[in-house]
Design a protein around this motif. Structure first.
Motif, PDB file in Angstrom:
ATOM      1  N   TRP A 126      35.926 -35.463  -1.211  1.00  0.00           N
ATOM      2  CA  TRP A 126      35.863 -34.007  -1.131  1.00  0.00           C
ATOM      3  C   TRP A 126      34.474 -33.526  -0.726  1.00  0.00           C
ATOM      4  CZ3 TRP A 126      39.722 -31.708   0.293  1.00  0.00           C
ATOM      5  CH2 TRP A 126      40.990 -31.983  -0.196  1.00  0.00           C
ATOM      6  N   GLY A 127      33.469 -34.333  -0.906  1.00  0.00           N
ATOM      7  CA  GLY A 127      32.163 -33.985  -0.365  1.00  0.00           C
ATOM      8  C   GLY A 127      32.098 -34.109   1.141  1.00  0.00           C
ATOM      9  N   GLU A 128      33.013 -34.913   1.706  1.00  0.00           N
ATOM     10  CA  GLU A 128      33.043 -35.154   3.154  1.00  0.00           C
ATOM     11  C   GLU A 128      34.115 -34.324   3.865  1.00  0.00           C
ATOM     12  OE1 GLU A 128      31.000 -37.238   4.959  1.00  0.00           O
ATOM     13  OE2 GLU A 128      29.856 -37.328   3.091  1.00  0.00           O
ATOM     14  N   TRP A 129      35.131 -33.866   3.160  1.00  0.00           N
ATOM     15  CA  TRP A 129      36.284 -33.204   3.787  1.00  0.00           C
ATOM     16  C   TRP A 129      36.228 -31.687   3.744  1.00  0.00           C
ATOM     17  CZ3 TRP A 129      40.651 -36.501   1.058  1.00  0.00           C
ATOM     18  CH2 TRP A 129      40.613 -37.798   1.558  1.00  0.00           C
ATOM     19  N   ASP A 130      35.230 -31.115   3.084  1.00  0.00           N
ATOM     20  CA  ASP A 130      35.178 -29.665   2.889  1.00  0.00           C
ATOM     21  C   ASP A 130      35.220 -28.919   4.226  1.00  0.00           C
ATOM     22  OD1 ASP A 130      34.865 -27.119   1.929  1.00  0.00           O
ATOM     23  OD2 ASP A 130      32.971 -27.479   0.912  1.00  0.00           O
ATOM     24  N   ASP A 131      34.297 -29.214   5.136  1.00  0.00           N
ATOM     25  CA  ASP A 131      34.268 -28.524   6.426  1.00  0.00           C
ATOM     26  C   ASP A 131      35.501 -28.830   7.260  1.00  0.00           C
ATOM     27  OD1 ASP A 131      31.886 -27.403   5.734  1.00  0.00           O
ATOM     28  OD2 ASP A 131      30.751 -28.159   7.452  1.00  0.00           O
ATOM     29  N   MET A 132      36.018 -30.046   7.168  1.00  0.00           N
ATOM     30  CA  MET A 132      37.234 -30.388   7.907  1.00  0.00           C
ATOM     31  C   MET A 132      38.387 -29.476   7.499  1.00  0.00           C
ATOM     32  SD  MET A 132      39.438 -33.936   7.829  1.00  0.00           S
ATOM     33  CE  MET A 132      39.825 -33.707   6.085  1.00  0.00           C
ATOM     34  N   LYS A 133      38.529 -29.225   6.182  1.00  0.00           N
ATOM     35  CA  LYS A 133      39.600 -28.359   5.710  1.00  0.00           C
ATOM     36  C   LYS A 133      39.391 -26.916   6.156  1.00  0.00           C
ATOM     37  CE  LYS A 133      42.271 -31.235   3.535  1.00  0.00           C
ATOM     38  NZ  LYS A 133      43.675 -31.453   3.977  1.00  0.00           N
ATOM     39  N   GLN A 134      38.128 -26.518   6.287  1.00  0.00           N
ATOM     40  CA  GLN A 134      37.826 -25.145   6.684  1.00  0.00           C
ATOM     41  C   GLN A 134      37.970 -24.942   8.190  1.00  0.00           C
ATOM     42  OE1 GLN A 134      37.103 -22.585   4.582  1.00  0.00           O
ATOM     43  NE2 GLN A 134      37.042 -21.181   6.296  1.00  0.00           N
ATOM     44  N   TYR A 135      37.417 -25.862   8.988  1.00  0.00           N
ATOM     45  CA  TYR A 135      37.299 -25.656  10.425  1.00  0.00           C
ATOM     46  C   TYR A 135      38.180 -26.576  11.273  1.00  0.00           C
ATOM     47  CZ  TYR A 135      33.027 -23.342   8.819  1.00  0.00           C
ATOM     48  OH  TYR A 135      32.136 -22.536   8.166  1.00  0.00           O
ATOM     49  N   GLY A 136      38.715 -27.644  10.691  1.00  0.00           N
ATOM     50  CA  GLY A 136      39.500 -28.592  11.468  1.00  0.00           C
ATOM     51  C   GLY A 136      40.723 -27.933  12.088  1.00  0.00           C
ATOM     52  N   PRO A 137      41.067 -28.288  13.326  1.00  0.00           N
ATOM     53  CA  PRO A 137      42.169 -27.617  14.023  1.00  0.00           C
ATOM     54  C   PRO A 137      43.511 -27.772  13.321  1.00  0.00           C
ATOM     55  CG  PRO A 137      41.478 -29.597  15.211  1.00  0.00           C
ATOM     56  CD  PRO A 137      40.450 -29.338  14.155  1.00  0.00           C
ATOM     57  N   VAL A 138      43.796 -28.952  12.786  1.00  0.00           N
ATOM     58  CA  VAL A 138      45.082 -29.169  12.133  1.00  0.00           C
ATOM     59  C   VAL A 138      45.137 -28.416  10.806  1.00  0.00           C
ATOM     60  CG1 VAL A 138      46.667 -30.889  11.193  1.00  0.00           C
ATOM     61  CG2 VAL A 138      45.380 -31.376  13.287  1.00  0.00           C
ATOM     62  N   SER A 139      44.065 -28.481  10.022  1.00  0.00           N
ATOM     63  CA  SER A 139      44.044 -27.767   8.744  1.00  0.00           C
ATOM     64  C   SER A 139      44.229 -26.266   8.952  1.00  0.00           C
ATOM     65  CB  SER A 139      42.717 -28.025   8.018  1.00  0.00           C
ATOM     66  OG  SER A 139      42.599 -29.389   7.683  1.00  0.00           O
ATOM     67  N   ARG A 140      43.626 -25.715   9.977  1.00  0.00           N
ATOM     68  CA  ARG A 140      43.780 -24.275  10.246  1.00  0.00           C
ATOM     69  C   ARG A 140      45.208 -23.939  10.612  1.00  0.00           C
ATOM     70  NH1 ARG A 140      39.291 -22.013  14.212  1.00  0.00           N
ATOM     71  NH2 ARG A 140      40.356 -20.077  13.628  1.00  0.00           N
ATOM     72  N   HIS A 141      45.846 -24.790  11.411  1.00  0.00           N
ATOM     73  CA  HIS A 141      47.243 -24.526  11.769  1.00  0.00           C
ATOM     74  C   HIS A 141      48.169 -24.716  10.576  1.00  0.00           C
ATOM     75  CE1 HIS A 141      47.464 -23.512  16.016  1.00  0.00           C
ATOM     76  NE2 HIS A 141      46.469 -24.371  16.229  1.00  0.00           N
ATOM     77  N   VAL A 142      47.856 -25.677   9.720  1.00  0.00           N
ATOM     78  CA  VAL A 142      48.670 -25.849   8.513  1.00  0.00           C
ATOM     79  C   VAL A 142      48.656 -24.563   7.689  1.00  0.00           C
ATOM     80  CG1 VAL A 142      48.792 -27.036   6.282  1.00  0.00           C
ATOM     81  CG2 VAL A 142      48.521 -28.358   8.386  1.00  0.00           C
ATOM     82  N   ARG A 143      47.477 -23.975   7.493  1.00  0.00           N
ATOM     83  CA  ARG A 143      47.405 -22.725   6.737  1.00  0.00           C
ATOM     84  C   ARG A 143      48.138 -21.597   7.463  1.00  0.00           C
ATOM     85  NH1 ARG A 143      42.151 -24.534   6.150  1.00  0.00           N
ATOM     86  NH2 ARG A 143      41.235 -22.900   7.443  1.00  0.00           N
ATOM     87  N   ARG A 144      47.988 -21.532   8.770  1.00  0.00           N
ATOM     88  CA  ARG A 144      48.675 -20.484   9.548  1.00  0.00           C
ATOM     89  C   ARG A 144      50.188 -20.582   9.362  1.00  0.00           C
ATOM     90  NH1 ARG A 144      51.220 -20.250  14.410  1.00  0.00           N
ATOM     91  NH2 ARG A 144      50.722 -22.427  14.901  1.00  0.00           N
ATOM     92  N   LEU A 145      50.703 -21.785   9.447  1.00  0.00           N
ATOM     93  CA  LEU A 145      52.153 -21.966   9.333  1.00  0.00           C
ATOM     94  C   LEU A 145      52.630 -21.765   7.899  1.00  0.00           C
ATOM     95  CD1 LEU A 145      52.430 -24.979  11.768  1.00  0.00           C
ATOM     96  CD2 LEU A 145      53.424 -22.721  12.117  1.00  0.00           C
ATOM     97  N   ILE A 146      51.797 -22.101   6.935  1.00  0.00           N
ATOM     98  CA  ILE A 146      52.149 -21.835   5.540  1.00  0.00           C
ATOM     99  C   ILE A 146      52.415 -20.344   5.347  1.00  0.00           C
ATOM    100  CG2 ILE A 146      51.143 -21.649   3.217  1.00  0.00           C
ATOM    101  CD1 ILE A 146      49.875 -24.426   3.746  1.00  0.00           C
TER     102      ILE A 146
END
Length: 236
Positions: A10-30
């Motif tokens: 979680w120290g390494e994945w924080d920005d990925m969850k915020q800015y990563g393209p797939v994570s952003r689309h996952v939230r959009r579709l949710i």
């Protein structure tokens, strides 16, 4: 994976969850899948560092927020970001909270749990109305097992059946990601893990935004991200 793995991750994945393209689309579709349902309380099971809950708070400011996480590091970060939420450390395969909530999220969690059947039963025990779950489907890639702790390579029919066996009824589902996410997933396997983890500076954010725009062209069929909105079959 042991708790220490996720504490470090979680120290390494924080920005990925915020800015990563797939994570952003996952939230959009949710949020797209939540259209038309009503809820006053939310529990995010496997809340990570609270990225989804922060967006829930901004869109639904009067909703009661809670979360659970396997790793203590994620909980500490989430609690600092959402001080008025209720957060608990939980091993979903072994137990559940005593409280129940109108809407549960379980996003990119169940593919990490060997005993996913028990985990789904524990989800059911905490659900008043709805569960929204997201998992990757398709092959179980060895590199995903090593890097992120995946233990299941689901077929969507198999996953939905497990939810139904746990006393959920499927309201709607989509298989998002064809063709670009499916391709992107495989390209990442050939790149260093640091490509998506760690801090996102301006260059990394620009690349992520470009990929985010490209992923709008994905179709909600034949993709390898499975989104399922369920409601409880009957009261426990």
């Amino acid at each position: 994976m042991e708790e220490a793995f996720y504490d470090h991750a979680w120290g390494e994945w924080d920005d990925m969850k915020q800015y990563g393209p797939v994570s952003r689309h996952v939230r959009r579709l949710i949020f797209k899948m939540l259209g038309g349902i009503e809820f006053a309380s939310v529990l995010d099971v496997g809340c990570g560092v609270g990225t989804l809950l922060q967006e829930i708070k901004s869109k639904y400011p009067h909703v009661e927020l809670a979360g659970t996480e396997y790793a203590s590091t994620g909980l500490e970060i989430t609690q600092s970001r959402i001080p008025d939420g209720q957060f608990s450390q939980l091993d979903l395969s072994k137990s559940h909270l005593d409280e129940t909530y109108d809407l549960l999220f379980c996003i990119d969690v169940l593919e990490h749990i060997d005993d996913d059947v028990s985990a789904m039963r524990n989800l059911r025990a905490m659900t008043n109305k709805y569960l929204l779950a997201v998992v990757p489907i398709g092959p179980l890639f060895e590199i995903e097992r090593e890097r992120v702790g995946h233990v299941h390579g689901y077929k969507w029919q198999e996953f939905d059946q497990k939810l139904e066996d746990a006393d959920f009824d499927i309201v709607r589902h989509i298989q998002w990601g064809f063709p670009f996410y499916n391709i992107y997933r495989r390209i990442l396997h050939r790149l260093p893990e640091s490509t998506v983890s760690g801090k996102y500076g301006l260059y990394k954010r620009f690349i992520s935004f470009t990929l985010y725009v490209l992923h709008f062209l994905n179709l909600p069929v034949f993709g390898e991200r499975h989104f399922v909105l369920c409601k409880i079959t009957e009261e426990i």
